[in-house]
Design an enzyme around this catalytic site. Structure first.
Site, mmCIF file in Angstrom:
data_model
loop_
_atom_site.group_PDB
_atom_site.id
_atom_site.type_symbol
_atom_site.label_atom_id
_atom_site.label_comp_id
_atom_site.label_asym_id
_atom_site.label_seq_id
_atom_site.Cartn_x
_atom_site.Cartn_y
_atom_site.Cartn_z
ATOM 1 N N ASN A 1 13.539 4.497 4.461
ATOM 2 C CA ASN A 1 12.664 3.437 4.971
ATOM 3 C C ASN A 1 11.508 4.062 5.733
ATOM 4 O OD1 ASN A 1 11.793 0.787 5.724
ATOM 5 N ND2 ASN A 1 12.759 1.038 7.722
ATOM 6 N N LEU B 1 19.217 -5.466 4.644
ATOM 7 C CA LEU B 1 20.255 -5.286 3.636
ATOM 8 C C LEU B 1 21.633 -5.265 4.314
ATOM 9 C CD1 LEU B 1 18.371 -2.509 1.650
ATOM 10 C CD2 LEU B 1 18.814 -4.835 0.826
ATOM 11 N N HIS C 1 8.858 3.141 8.874
ATOM 12 C CA HIS C 1 8.688 2.197 9.979
ATOM 13 C C HIS C 1 7.458 2.605 10.801
ATOM 14 C CE1 HIS C 1 9.936 -0.821 12.867
ATOM 15 N NE2 HIS C 1 9.659 0.041 13.826
ATOM 16 N N SER D 1 0.832 -1.210 0.000
ATOM 17 C CA SER D 1 0.000 0.000 0.000
ATOM 18 C C SER D 1 0.868 1.261 0.000
ATOM 19 C CB SER D 1 -0.986 -0.006 1.172
ATOM 20 O OG SER D 1 -0.312 0.151 2.387
ATOM 21 N N ASN D 2 2.027 1.215 0.641
ATOM 22 C CA ASN D 2 2.945 2.363 0.567
ATOM 23 C C ASN D 2 3.521 2.505 -0.841
ATOM 24 O OD1 ASN D 2 3.450 3.895 3.154
ATOM 25 N ND2 ASN D 2 3.571 1.785 3.907
HETATM 26 C C1 GAR Z 1 3.937 -0.717 6.834
HETATM 27 O O1 GAR Z 1 3.209 -0.488 8.011
HETATM 28 C C2 GAR Z 1 5.407 -0.416 7.060
HETATM 29 O O2 GAR Z 1 5.634 0.683 7.913
HETATM 30 C C3 GAR Z 1 5.850 -1.688 7.712
HETATM 31 O O3 GAR Z 1 5.213 -2.721 6.993
HETATM 32 C C4 GAR Z 1 3.961 -2.208 6.505
HETATM 33 C C5 GAR Z 1 3.914 -2.467 5.011
HETATM 34 O O4 GAR Z 1 2.649 -2.185 4.490
HETATM 35 N N1 GAR Z 1 7.273 -1.814 7.646
HETATM 36 C C6 GAR Z 1 8.004 -2.388 8.599
HETATM 37 O O5 GAR Z 1 7.523 -2.887 9.586
HETATM 38 C C7 GAR Z 1 9.504 -2.384 8.328
HETATM 39 N N2 GAR Z 1 10.227 -2.528 9.543
HETATM 40 P P1 GAR Z 1 2.436 -2.066 2.916
HETATM 41 O O6 GAR Z 1 3.063 -3.312 2.277
HETATM 42 O O7 GAR Z 1 0.947 -2.034 2.736
HETATM 43 O O8 GAR Z 1 3.105 -0.801 2.457
#
Ligand code: GAR
Length: 193
Positions: A112, A98, A114, A21-22
């Site tokens: 990134n 990575l 988080h 979604s991001n």
């Molecule tokens: C998001 O909440 C992102 O912040 C988190 O995974 C989700 C991905 O959602 N990332 C982490 O936890 C990394 N440490 P998405 O696939 O719908 O963008």
């Protein structure tokens, strides 16, 4: 970070592992007039990641690398990024770590997102830990990636209030909605826009 030359947009790769979604929000942002980036490549560590569908929908090149052999996958990855002339990497729900060697090669050019108010709650199962600790607030952070997990320089954060009957799922949803706005804002900030 000054990477802009003329009107050309920064060739960007988005790394995902799941829903994406991001990724979707970054692609939409990249198509706006004010965006300094163009999303040229999607890298997934998971062949079943739903986010890979956005490669088809938006006609963006994609590559899946399983990272079972980290060295080999990163070697392939570096060559793909070079061929595609990628200058910026946005990690968006990318659940692999990575190597230092890789990060050094893209020093200051990996971002990134988080789902916590870093430096609090680095790592996995963020929402569960936040709720167990009875925090009043949580949020999300966009930061530069360095060699230590979730520890690079913070670019932007957004705070959200935790409701009385908050659950892991409701909190994740609430924060994700903010992430979609925060990542584009952070990119504008990185490029002084
Ligand atoms: C998001 O909440 C992102 O912040 C988190 O995974 C989700 C991905 O959602 N990332 C982490 O936890 C990394 N440490 P998405 O696939 O719908 O963008």
């Amino acid at each position: 970070m000054v990477l802009l030359t003329g009107n050309r947009r920064i060739r960007t790769a988005v790394f995902i592992s799941g829903k994406g979604s991001n990724l979707k929000s970054l692609i939409k942002f990249s198509k706006t007039n004010k965006s300094p980036i163009s999303v040229e490549l999607i890298i997934s560590s998971n062949s079943k990641a739903k986010g890979l569908n956005y490669a088809t929908i938006y006609k963006i090149k994609k590559n899946v690398l399983n990272f079972k052999n980290n060295n080999l996958s990163e070697k392939k990855l570096l060559s793909i990024l070079k061929i595609k002339n990628i200058k910026l990497i946005c990690l968006a729900g990318f659940m692999k770590i990575l190597s230092n060697n890789f990060i050094k090669k893209f020093k200051g050019k990996i971002l990134n997102i988080h789902p916590s108010l870093l430096p609090k709650y680095k790592g996995l199962n963020t929402h569960e830990r936040v709720l167990n600790n009875k925090e009043k607030y949580s949020g999300c952070t966009v930061h530069f990636v360095n060699s230590r997990l979730d520890s690079g320089k913070i670019i932007l954060q957004k705070k959200v209030k935790i409701s009385k009957n908050e659950t892991k799922t409701s909190l994740a949803k609430k924060i994700l909605a903010q992430e979609h706005k925060l990542y584009p804002k952070a990119i504008l900030k990185v490029f002084n826009l």
